[in-house]
Design a protein around this motif. Sequence first.
Motif, mmCIF file in Angstrom:
data_model
loop_
_atom_site.group_PDB
_atom_site.id
_atom_site.type_symbol
_atom_site.label_atom_id
_atom_site.label_comp_id
_atom_site.label_asym_id
_atom_site.label_seq_id
_atom_site.Cartn_x
_atom_site.Cartn_y
_atom_site.Cartn_z
ATOM 1 N N UNK A 66 -15.293 -9.021 -3.005
ATOM 2 C CA UNK A 66 -14.208 -8.195 -3.655
ATOM 3 C C UNK A 66 -13.598 -9.130 -4.915
ATOM 4 N N UNK A 67 -13.531 -10.468 -4.830
ATOM 5 C CA UNK A 67 -13.137 -10.985 -5.949
ATOM 6 C C UNK A 67 -14.062 -10.944 -7.198
ATOM 7 N N UNK A 68 -15.340 -11.017 -6.794
ATOM 8 C CA UNK A 68 -16.480 -11.147 -7.909
ATOM 9 C C UNK A 68 -16.503 -9.766 -8.565
ATOM 10 N N UNK A 69 -16.576 -8.588 -7.662
ATOM 11 C CA UNK A 69 -16.562 -7.183 -8.375
ATOM 12 C C UNK A 69 -15.220 -6.975 -9.117
ATOM 13 N N UNK A 70 -13.980 -7.380 -8.594
ATOM 14 C CA UNK A 70 -12.759 -7.201 -9.481
ATOM 15 C C UNK A 70 -13.029 -7.935 -10.816
ATOM 16 N N UNK A 71 -13.663 -9.171 -10.963
ATOM 17 C CA UNK A 71 -13.910 -9.848 -12.205
ATOM 18 C C UNK A 71 -14.972 -8.939 -12.964
ATOM 19 N N UNK A 72 -15.726 -8.382 -12.398
ATOM 20 C CA UNK A 72 -16.798 -7.525 -13.157
ATOM 21 C C UNK A 72 -16.126 -6.174 -13.506
ATOM 22 N N UNK A 73 -15.379 -5.779 -12.909
ATOM 23 C CA UNK A 73 -14.702 -4.454 -13.353
ATOM 24 C C UNK A 73 -13.707 -4.904 -14.278
ATOM 25 N N UNK A 74 -13.261 -5.770 -14.579
ATOM 26 C CA UNK A 74 -12.185 -6.217 -15.777
ATOM 27 C C UNK A 74 -13.008 -6.431 -17.138
ATOM 28 N N UNK A 75 -14.280 -6.762 -16.889
ATOM 29 C CA UNK A 75 -15.003 -7.015 -18.141
ATOM 30 C C UNK A 75 -15.955 -5.458 -18.467
ATOM 31 N N UNK A 76 -16.422 -4.732 -17.690
ATOM 32 C CA UNK A 76 -17.118 -3.703 -17.903
ATOM 33 C C UNK A 76 -16.215 -2.398 -18.412
ATOM 34 N N UNK A 77 -16.488 -1.695 -19.403
ATOM 35 C CA UNK A 77 -15.755 -0.636 -19.799
ATOM 36 C C UNK A 77 -16.582 0.824 -19.518
ATOM 37 N N UNK A 78 -17.844 0.540 -19.615
ATOM 38 C CA UNK A 78 -18.404 1.767 -19.328
ATOM 39 C C UNK A 78 -19.620 1.474 -18.320
ATOM 40 N N UNK A 125 -19.583 -0.716 11.140
ATOM 41 C CA UNK A 125 -19.536 -0.577 9.687
ATOM 42 C C UNK A 125 -18.095 -1.040 9.419
ATOM 43 N N UNK A 126 -17.819 -1.741 8.235
ATOM 44 C CA UNK A 126 -16.591 -2.145 7.608
ATOM 45 C C UNK A 126 -16.499 -2.097 6.143
ATOM 46 N N UNK A 127 -15.208 -1.747 5.404
ATOM 47 C CA UNK A 127 -15.109 -1.500 4.172
ATOM 48 C C UNK A 127 -15.473 -2.766 3.354
ATOM 49 N N UNK A 128 -15.364 -3.956 4.028
ATOM 50 C CA UNK A 128 -15.588 -5.203 3.148
ATOM 51 C C UNK A 128 -17.180 -5.305 2.639
ATOM 52 N N UNK A 129 -17.804 -4.344 3.251
ATOM 53 C CA UNK A 129 -19.324 -4.419 2.788
ATOM 54 C C UNK A 129 -19.288 -3.667 1.326
ATOM 55 N N UNK A 130 -18.480 -2.885 1.188
ATOM 56 C CA UNK A 130 -18.894 -1.746 0.123
ATOM 57 C C UNK A 130 -18.628 -2.708 -1.329
ATOM 58 N N UNK A 131 -18.140 -3.781 -1.227
ATOM 59 C CA UNK A 131 -17.957 -4.247 -2.546
ATOM 60 C C UNK A 131 -19.069 -5.183 -2.824
ATOM 61 N N UNK A 132 -20.015 -5.732 -1.794
ATOM 62 C CA UNK A 132 -21.161 -6.244 -2.262
ATOM 63 C C UNK A 132 -22.080 -5.365 -2.448
ATOM 64 N N UNK A 133 -22.301 -4.046 -1.881
ATOM 65 C CA UNK A 133 -23.106 -3.001 -2.126
ATOM 66 C C UNK A 133 -23.102 -2.353 -3.473
ATOM 67 N N UNK A 134 -21.694 -2.252 -4.079
ATOM 68 C CA UNK A 134 -21.432 -1.892 -5.236
ATOM 69 C C UNK A 134 -21.956 -2.914 -6.396
ATOM 70 N N UNK A 135 -21.864 -4.220 -6.142
ATOM 71 C CA UNK A 135 -22.216 -5.254 -6.916
ATOM 72 C C UNK A 135 -23.711 -5.019 -7.015
ATOM 73 N N UNK A 136 -24.681 -4.886 -6.081
ATOM 74 C CA UNK A 136 -25.786 -4.758 -5.944
ATOM 75 C C UNK A 136 -26.283 -3.613 -6.905
ATOM 76 N N UNK A 137 -25.468 -2.457 -6.825
ATOM 77 C CA UNK A 137 -25.718 -1.120 -7.441
ATOM 78 C C UNK A 137 -25.770 -1.586 -8.859
ATOM 79 N N UNK A 138 -24.585 -2.248 -9.351
ATOM 80 C CA UNK A 138 -24.422 -2.562 -10.687
ATOM 81 C C UNK A 138 -25.676 -3.368 -11.426
#
Length: 467
Positions: A66-78, A125-138
Amino acid sequence: MSVPIFATVGHPNKGKSSIVATLAQDESVQVSLVPGTTMRSRYFPMKVDGEVQYILVDTPGFQRARQALAWMKAQAVTAAERSSVVCQFVETYYNTDKFIDECELLAPVINGAGILYVIDGSRPYGEEYEAEMEILQWTGQPSIALINMVGEGDYIEEWRAALSQYFKIVRIFNAVTAEFHKRLELLKAFGQLREEWQAPLNKAVEILEEDRRVRCQRSAQHIAEMLANMIALTITKRLSPTEDEHAYKESLTQKYKIELRNLEQKGRRTIERFYNYHALERREKDLEILDADLFSLDSWNVFGLKKRQLLTTGAAGGALLGSGFDLAVGGTSFLLGATVGSMIGGASAWFSYNRISDIKILGLPLGGSELRVGPAANINFPYVVLGRAIYHYLAVIRRTHAQRDILSLDKAAGAMSTYFISDHQRKKLEKIFTRIRNTDDGTFDPALVDSLARIIEIIIVDLDKAP
């Protein structure tokens, strides 16, 4: 990349290392129930005859997704910037004390590895997995989701619903119990991840199938050699005219038994090495049936022929010897030799049901005598050894390299007997056994071993296909 590379990623302790061990056929992969066992990414090539077919990467699990994804979202605009931001994240934090596990698992992915996202379908299944799946999608890398069943629960459908939103391919794959054809099916699915992988992975499947056939053939040949050596084994001791043979009978018999067991154990280790098991642990008390005393009645009853089969098999062996008499007299005996031989063979098989081998005292030309134990006279003996060997073989080939428990061979021993040998095969076997058994110096025609190996190969191939 010269060969396809796949990184297993996901939460800690979800079976990532087990999948690597199974698909790479490598027992050196660290597999543990303790989370965090894998701390660094390790590459495991799957080789056949020294040629790499594909590479599996074992990675640590996500710890701060979650923290890693938050950092990435702060950097990516598109969306177009997302993959480069993941690379920037790894470059920023690699070799620092932050996001150690995330950098370690993402490094092979941004370098071109396909993604094998592994989850435990026995846990909800839990919501905590969504952050890592989204990172992999990125990352933009081709990916597949594997539902690995670690425990007893069943949450497959809710996992499938969630995973299908992030991954085009979702497969159920139990790394511990996956049969050989299931592994090949998964490799073919990998080929769908990237077009340039399809040809090398199809080739890898063909090579693995051929390799499996060759290993089976080698195993049958080795079992045949072991069996022939055990049948023909003879232990001797020369005695002077003043020595009493009775003083040596027991010790020589024990030596004979020990050598038989050594031949069998050596055979097992060889079969295990054929299938890349070099450190497989077998404990004697867990092999209560298969490793039971070769000379115990229990072992005969489980693995050998039944008395009805002994009569017919003994008759066949006796008829073979009697036929030699018929040929020697030019056929003028009107097959009397075969008939009498059949009667004697059947009777001797019945009355020697519990006898393993004769002890003979032979006179020597220069005086004294020779005490000899062997070869194995009991007609049931080779079927006992063959049943045990095939049982062990099947246990090895149906095992995956993700299994790290002690090899136990007693769970289904009662179901394994020589009933899996057809009457036609048994007749062929007995002809070979008879010729090997009737050697005087422990040597036999190598062609007999080749013939024996061909029969054994047919038997183990049929049993491997059986459910």
